[in-house]
Every structure is written in C-alpha cells, then in structure tokens.
Design an enzyme around this catalytic site. Structure first.
Site, PDB file in Angstrom:
ATOM      1  CD  GLN A 174      -2.506   1.798   0.443  1.00 44.03           C
ATOM      2  OE1 GLN A 174      -3.213   1.050  -0.211  1.00 44.03           O
ATOM      3  NE2 GLN A 174      -2.452   3.103   0.189  1.00 44.03           N
ATOM      4  N   PRO A 301      -5.795  -1.894   5.350  1.00 42.01           N
ATOM      5  CG  PRO A 301      -3.940  -0.477   5.191  1.00 42.01           C
ATOM      6  CD  PRO A 301      -4.433  -1.837   4.815  1.00 42.01           C
ATOM      7  CD  GLU A 306      -6.581   6.000  -5.484  1.00 46.57           C
ATOM      8  OE1 GLU A 306      -7.003   5.333  -4.526  1.00 46.57           O
ATOM      9  OE2 GLU A 306      -6.133   7.163  -5.373  1.00 46.57           O
ATOM     10  CG  HIS A 330     -14.045   6.406  -3.762  1.00 43.14           C
ATOM     11  ND1 HIS A 330     -14.348   7.678  -3.303  1.00 43.14           N
ATOM     12  CD2 HIS A 330     -12.711   6.278  -3.621  1.00 43.14           C
ATOM     13  CE1 HIS A 330     -13.232   8.269  -2.906  1.00 43.14           C
ATOM     14  NE2 HIS A 330     -12.220   7.443  -3.074  1.00 43.14           N
ATOM     15  CD  GLU A 331     -10.951   3.066  -3.945  1.00 38.87           C
ATOM     16  OE1 GLU A 331     -10.061   3.721  -4.513  1.00 38.87           O
ATOM     17  OE2 GLU A 331     -11.330   3.321  -2.782  1.00 38.87           O
ATOM     18  CG  HIS A 334      -9.455   7.430  -7.047  1.00 40.88           C
ATOM     19  ND1 HIS A 334      -9.093   8.750  -6.852  1.00 40.88           N
ATOM     20  CD2 HIS A 334      -9.794   6.945  -5.825  1.00 40.88           C
ATOM     21  CE1 HIS A 334      -9.219   9.039  -5.552  1.00 40.88           C
ATOM     22  NE2 HIS A 334      -9.646   7.970  -4.915  1.00 40.88           N
ATOM     23  CD  GLU A 353      -8.998  10.139  -2.256  1.00 42.71           C
ATOM     24  OE1 GLU A 353     -10.138   9.727  -2.537  1.00 42.71           O
ATOM     25  OE2 GLU A 353      -7.970   9.446  -2.400  1.00 42.71           O
ATOM     26  CG  ASP A 408       0.228   7.735   6.493  1.00 42.20           C
ATOM     27  OD1 ASP A 408      -0.294   7.874   5.366  1.00 42.20           O
ATOM     28  OD2 ASP A 408       1.258   7.076   6.701  1.00 42.20           O
ATOM     29  CE1 TYR A 416     -11.638   9.630   0.213  1.00 44.43           C
ATOM     30  CE2 TYR A 416     -10.447  10.927   1.821  1.00 44.43           C
ATOM     31  CZ  TYR A 416     -10.531   9.818   1.003  1.00 44.43           C
ATOM     32  OH  TYR A 416      -9.515   8.910   0.971  1.00 44.43           O
TER      33      TYR A 416
HETATM   34  N1  BES Z   1      -6.825   6.699  -2.321  1.00 46.26           N
HETATM   35  C1  BES Z   1      -7.682   6.450  -1.236  1.00 46.26           C
HETATM   36  C2  BES Z   1      -7.000   5.841  -0.049  1.00 46.26           C
HETATM   37  C3  BES Z   1      -5.880   6.672   0.521  1.00 46.26           C
HETATM   38  C4  BES Z   1      -5.988   8.051   0.612  1.00 46.26           C
HETATM   39  C5  BES Z   1      -4.739   6.052   0.975  1.00 46.26           C
HETATM   40  C6  BES Z   1      -4.931   8.796   1.140  1.00 46.26           C
HETATM   41  C7  BES Z   1      -3.697   6.791   1.514  1.00 46.26           C
HETATM   42  C8  BES Z   1      -3.800   8.172   1.583  1.00 46.26           C
HETATM   43  C9  BES Z   1      -8.869   5.591  -1.639  1.00 46.26           C
HETATM   44  O1  BES Z   1      -9.351   5.875  -2.912  1.00 46.26           O
HETATM   45  C10 BES Z   1      -9.989   5.950  -0.720  1.00 46.26           C
HETATM   46  O2  BES Z   1     -10.381   7.077  -0.735  1.00 46.26           O
HETATM   47  N2  BES Z   1     -10.497   5.007   0.040  1.00 46.26           N
HETATM   48  C11 BES Z   1     -11.611   5.234   0.912  1.00 46.26           C
HETATM   49  C12 BES Z   1     -12.857   4.894   0.137  1.00 46.26           C
HETATM   50  C13 BES Z   1     -14.120   5.508   0.580  1.00 46.26           C
HETATM   51  C14 BES Z   1     -14.078   6.978   0.676  1.00 46.26           C
HETATM   52  C15 BES Z   1     -15.229   5.097  -0.379  1.00 46.26           C
HETATM   53  C16 BES Z   1     -11.442   4.341   2.119  1.00 46.26           C
HETATM   54  O3  BES Z   1     -10.522   3.520   2.101  1.00 46.26           O
HETATM   55  O4  BES Z   1     -12.194   4.445   3.067  1.00 46.26           O
HETATM   56 ZN    ZN Z   2     -10.228   7.819  -2.911  1.00 41.05          ZN
END
Ligand code: BES
Ligand code: ZN
Length: 635
Positions: A174, A301, A306, A330-331, A334, A353, A408, A416
């Site tokens: 990841q 996690p 995406e 969502h994915e 992206h 996002e 992080d 979002y």
């Molecule tokens: N790209 C993100 C996950 C991410 C963001 C990882 C920032 C590390 C840093 C992924 O597309 C995402 O937004 N996942 C969300 C999905 C949800 C909003 C539908 C999640 O994992 O909860």
């Molecule tokens: Zn996302």
C-alpha cells in the site's frame, strides 16, 4: 491547557520556519483537536509546486521508467532484488540522482557492470532516508540491489491464518501516500510519473498481481512478468501475492480473490462493468484498458485503493446485498480523477479525493437511482459535519498545509466530502450538463499530468469562471478552497427516505412508539445507518436492550451497521455487545471502522483497558498504518 497548546504551536511554527525544507521535522497532529486559526499565517510562504514529502530532485534528474526484478521471501518477510531506473537529466549540470527510501538495505548500485558511488543519508522520521547516487558518466540507467525490511511501512506479510483460506501466506503493498519508498528506491513524489516493468518471483503455488497488465490465465509457475505502459505516479505502484484466483464479471472487468470468497465477491460487484460504461459515457473513455478488483484479507487498512487496472478492495464491503458498493464506484472513478489527472503534492489530495467523491455520487445515481444518491450524499454530509466540529480550523482547508506533518496523520473527510460539496455547488450553479462537459474537458486537458490546486484554480479562471461569470464568483471559490469550514449557503443534501427515519426515531425516543412497532421491513442499509448514527449520545439500558433484542444489532453481519451500533454500545457502556466488539476489533484492520471505536473506548479508564487488550491481540495482524493510527489510544 489552551496556553500550553499555544506555546507548543509557537514552538512548532519556529521549528518549521527554521528547519531545512529538505528535511522536515516530525510533528504529530494534535490528538485532541483545538481550533488554531492563525497557524499557517505564521509560517514561511509555502512553495505550491514543491513536494515537502520527498527528498527527490526531479528538477535535476527525472526517472521515467523502473524495471523491477524482485523475489518475495515469505520466511524472511522481505522483497529482495533489483530496481533498474532509467532517467533523463533535466539540468545538464546535474551530478546526483536523489531517491527516497525508507527502511531499505541498499547492497549495491551499478551502471552496466560498473559499481556506482552512493550514499544513504540519515533517516528522517516519516520521510525515510535520501539515497544519493552519483550519476555515471555514460548511459541513463542505474541498477540498485536492495532488500526491504520485514516491517516495511508499505507492505504487509500475512501468515496463512490471517487469510480467508488459512493455507497460504499473503503479501500486499500500500504505497499511498509516502510508502512506495519502503519497498522500492525511487523518486517518491506524485509529480514524477514512471512506466514500469517487473519480474516477480514467488513460491510456485502463489499468484502475483500488480497495478499493471495482468494475465488472468498466466501459468502458475512462480515467475510473473508485468508491464505498466502508461506513466503513473509512484503511489500507484502496487503488488499482491497470495492464493489468488480470477473470475470475470464483464468484458473488461473481473475479480481476483482467494477461492473461498471469489464467487461472493464477483456477485457483490457484478455491476462494476455497468459502472465503467456509465462513467465513460459521462466523463470520456477509460484510459487503462482493463478494470479488475483484488479482494484483500480483512487487515487491509483502507476501504479501497485505486491502483490502476487493479483496485485493491477490503473484504468488509462484501455484505451480500450490494449495499456498500459505492466503494467500487469510488475506486473506479479514480481512474479519471487521480490516476489520469493526479494531485501534484499531498496538499492537493482534495483534487484526487474530492473529484472522486463527487464522481462516486454521480455514478451511484446512474446505476442505482436518485434515492440512493440522496441517501449516500446525506451520510457523507453528516461525516463532513462531524469532522468540521472536531478538527482544528487549519485541517478544514481543502488546500491543506502539510509541511512538517505526516500525511497519514491528517486523513479526514475534508478532502473527500468538502471537495465533493464544493463541486456540487458549482454543478448546481452552472447546470449539470455544463458541469459534466467541463469535467470531461478537464480530464482531457490534464491527462497524465500531476497538477497543483493553484493550477486548477487558474484553469477554472480561464474556463467556467469566464463562461459563467454571471453565476460563479471567484471569491467564493477561494473561500471554498483556502478557508476553513463550509461557506454559508452551500448545498445541503436531503433525502425523503431519511425524513421517514427521523419521524420514527423521534417517536421511539419520546416513547410513543416501541421498537417492534417501527416498520423496518423495507429499510435499506443506508436507512439503518442514518437511524443509528443520529441517535442521541446517551441512551438508557432499557432502550439499548430494546433496540438490540428487536433488531439483532450486535449480531449484524453488515460491517457498517455493526460499526455504528458498536459505537453506540461503547458510548453507553452496553456490555452485551462487548464480546462482538472485541472480535470486530481483532478481526478487521480497516482503519475507518476500528479507529472511531478505539477513540471512543479510550475516553474511560475501563474502556481503555478493554481497548488495550483488543489492540494487543490484534496488533500482530494489523497493518503498520492501522497500528500507527491507533497505538496512541491505548498507551
Ligand atoms: N486513495 C484512497 C485511499 C488513501 C488516501 C490512501 C490517502 C492513503 C492516503 C482511496 O481511494 C480511498 O479514498 N479510500 C476510501 C474509500 C471511501 C471513501 C469510499 C477508504 O478507504 O475508506
Ligand atoms: Zn479515494
């Protein structure tokens, strides 16, 4: 208390102003949020184009292709092999290639067969160690022999017991935001795009997949070749290895998963092909050839990631009724917002996002209708409101200042849901068709580029703000992007299906309706979530028992409903749910589902002791990011 925080903040500002910008200091996000409005103005001017989370020097030498040859050693929990980097000098005088690494052991750097001088710098918290390589006189490639550390921040090595099938080990990476450097030495900045090829060597019985062209019928012989022909930012490089099998869902879509969950996943996500077609119709052709899903073990996690051509997906959304498939929308979205047009720095994450969340709602409406669109938008809006109430003001800004911070630690709904709400407002002002046309052109205009917030703002100036000068206002757009909070008069999502839920919840709370009398037969998962999420903070024991015995909430198999209920249980110390709570915390590593529970438990002495027990048992199975995010609650 306030004054101590203020002093701490002054100290942080001074530290940031004095620190070498190449080596940001580690500063943790405050655990208890406080409003600190003046924080950024005290800092030095931010350089919008600069990536404060990378040591790399792409302005001098830029890597354009990476060729990997890696062996996955499941005994040592290491990836071992070479990364060969092809580069171009941007500055003819450039003498050094600077790469990002984190916890890597660098064995040798060569050009052809000749050793090349290199130096691994001291480790900086959150960022890792810069690797300085003296450019060879000739050629444009260097090969780095290295191995990862067994606790690489961007890789999780699972034992067979931690998988669905319990027979074979599993590895997944990841990389977002700054973890690619923990498994590949590279220029780990979203401003640098590379193509890549890879040879991955695994135990014979396992299959490797990557964010690249995957061949579903490849012979399972332990040597797998990959090619990603389109240039992608480093945070999209991904690898997984396990007892993976493939099932097609449509012409361009399919699922990789362990055999015991393959069929369930393929039917849960069977609408993926229609989602892909609907998105193409509105926002232009899909650029990435195939779109497949990889279902990970429950310790993944995130909900999803995406990774191009192959989104990584948590198994916790396989609910049996497609209620949580907005994650797939969502994915998939992206692929346009994020993978095709990419944020240039982590300050610009909202460009990925926020646009994706806006697109997600639209895709969900196209496939499942307006009622679902409204319900999901209201739930998202409520998540946003909760964050706005809790976060310090500077963390409510879309173009957030992340200097000196670990991306992080700053994860929230702001990029979002605030991002999506902002776009929804523009959509309402210029009209949906016009806004769709704008988005299609925006994706084309910046295709395969990484852009900053400021580039987006000037693009908006030249396009919508010029064409629709009568309805759009530059100052308001600035307010949305650069100021905290939600501007007055912003769109407010509404749902009729939820109004009905409000009515019965109120009546039940008043005592004029018993739980049994509530007609929940046709309720959707979203209505259940809305019902639970909007309960008052405190319920009495009789109310809790009544809800649980009537609706079997502790036993809910839907992980989102269980989450909402368990949060109520913790707030009210409803002990009959604690056994379930314990197994939930130990069984799931998705941070969004476990973190609020740990946070709430940590508020009481008894709760904290319980959290500590669960965390200690869960920790060996948690991903490093989940450990990092929750450790503070149990210390
Ligand atoms: N790209 C993100 C996950 C991410 C963001 C990882 C920032 C590390 C840093 C992924 O597309 C995402 O937004 N996942 C969300 C999905 C949800 C909003 C539908 C999640 O994992 O909860
Ligand atoms: Zn996302």
């Amino acid at each position: 208390m306030k004054s101590i925080r203020y002093l701490a903040f002054l100290w942080i500002s001074t530290l940031l102003a004095c620190s070498n910008p190449e080596q940001p200091a580690e500063i943790k996000a405050p655990q208890t949020p406080q409003k600190t409005p003046q924080q950024t103005s005290k800092q030095t001017q931010i350089d919008h184009a600069k990536d404060y989370h990378s040591f790399a020097n792409p302005d001098v030498v830029k890597v354009s292709h990476i060729d990997l040859d890696l062996t996955a050693d499941f005994d040592k929990k290491q990836l071992i092999g070479t990364a060969t980097l092809t580069y171009q000098k941007v500055d003819e005088q450039g003498k050094t290639l600077i790469l990002d690494t984190r916890g890597l052991t660098i064995l040798e750097v060569t050009s052809g067969n000749t050793p090349v001088a290199f130096e691994l710098q001291k480790e900086v918290p959150n960022l890792g160690s810069a690797l300085h390589i003296t450019l060879p006189e000739q050629g444009n490639q260097v090969s780095i022999s290295y191995h990862t550390s067994k606790d690489a921040s961007g890789a999780q090595w699972l034992t067979p017991e931690q998988t669905a099938g319990k027979q074979y080990p599993f590895l997944f990476t990841q990389a977002q935001a700054v973890h690619a450097r923990s498994f590949i030495p590279l220029q780990d900045s979203p401003q640098v795009r590379v193509t890549y090829t890879a040879t991955i060597r695994t135990p014979k019985e396992l299959l490797a997949v990557m964010s690249a062209a995957n061949d579903p019928v490849t012979p399972r012989d332990g040597v797998y070749e990959f090619n990603m022909p389109q240039p992608i930012p480093s945070y999209l490089i991904a690898l997984a290895i396990g007892d993976l099998h493939f099932k097609a869902m449509g012409e361009r879509t399919g699922v990789y998963a362990e055999p015991s969950i393959l069929d369930a996943a393929a039917s849960e996500f069977e609408d993926t092909e229609s989602m892909l077609e609907a998105t193409e119709k509105t926002y232009g052709p899909y650029s990435w050839d195939r779109y497949d899903l990889l279902i990970l073990p429950p310790s993944f996690p995130f909900g999803g990631m995406e990774n191009p051509r192959l989104s990584f997906i948590t198994p916790t959304v396989i609910a049996g009724d497609k209620s949580l498939v907005s994650l797939i929308a969502h994915e998939l979205a992206h692929s346009w917002s994020g993978n095709t047009v990419t944020n240039a720095t982590w300050r610009d994450l909202w460009l990925n996002e926020g646009f994706t969340t806006y697109l997600t709602y639209r895709i969900m409406e196209m496939i499942y209708g307006t009622d679902r669109y409204n319900m999901e938008a209201v739930l998202g809006y409520q998540d946003l409101q909760a964050d706005i109430a809790a976060l310090p003001e500077n963390d409510e800004i879309l173009a957030i200042d992340l200097r000196g911070r670990n991306p992080d630690d700053v994860f929230s709904n702001i990029p979002y849901e605030k991002g999506a709400l902002f776009l929804r407002e523009i959509e309402q002002k210029v009209g949906r068709d016009n806004f769709d046309k704008f988005l299609l052109e925006y994706f084309n205009h910046f295709a395969f580029k990484s852009i900053t917030t400021d580039q987006f703002v000037s693009y908006l100036d030249q396009t919508l703000l010029t064409t629709y000068a009568d309805v759009l206002d530059k100052e308001r757009i600035h307010q949305w992007i650069f100021e905290p909070g939600i501007p007055d008069g912003a769109p407010m999502p509404e749902s009729d299906a939820f109004s009905k839920v409000d009515t019965v919840r109120d009546a039940w709370l008043e005592g004029s309706l018993s739980a049994k009398q509530i007609n929940t037969q046709d309720w959707t998962v979203h209505q259940w979530l809305y019902f639970l999420n909007n309960m008052p903070q405190k319920l009495n024991d009789m109310q809790l028992v009544e809800l649980d015995s009537t609706f079997q909430l502790t036993a809910s198999k839907n992980n989102e409903i269980a989450h909402s209920w368990l949060l109520i249980a913790v707030k009210n110390e409803y002990k009959p749910a604690y056994e379930r709570l314990y197994s939930y915390l130990v069984g799931i590593g998705r941070n969004k589902l476990v973190k609020p529970l740990y946070r709430e438990l940590a508020k009481t002495v008894e709760g904290k002791a319980f959290a500590k027990r669960a965390f200690e048992e869960a920790k060996p199975g948690y991903h490093p990011l989940t450990v990092h995010a929750n450790q503070g609650f149990v210390e």
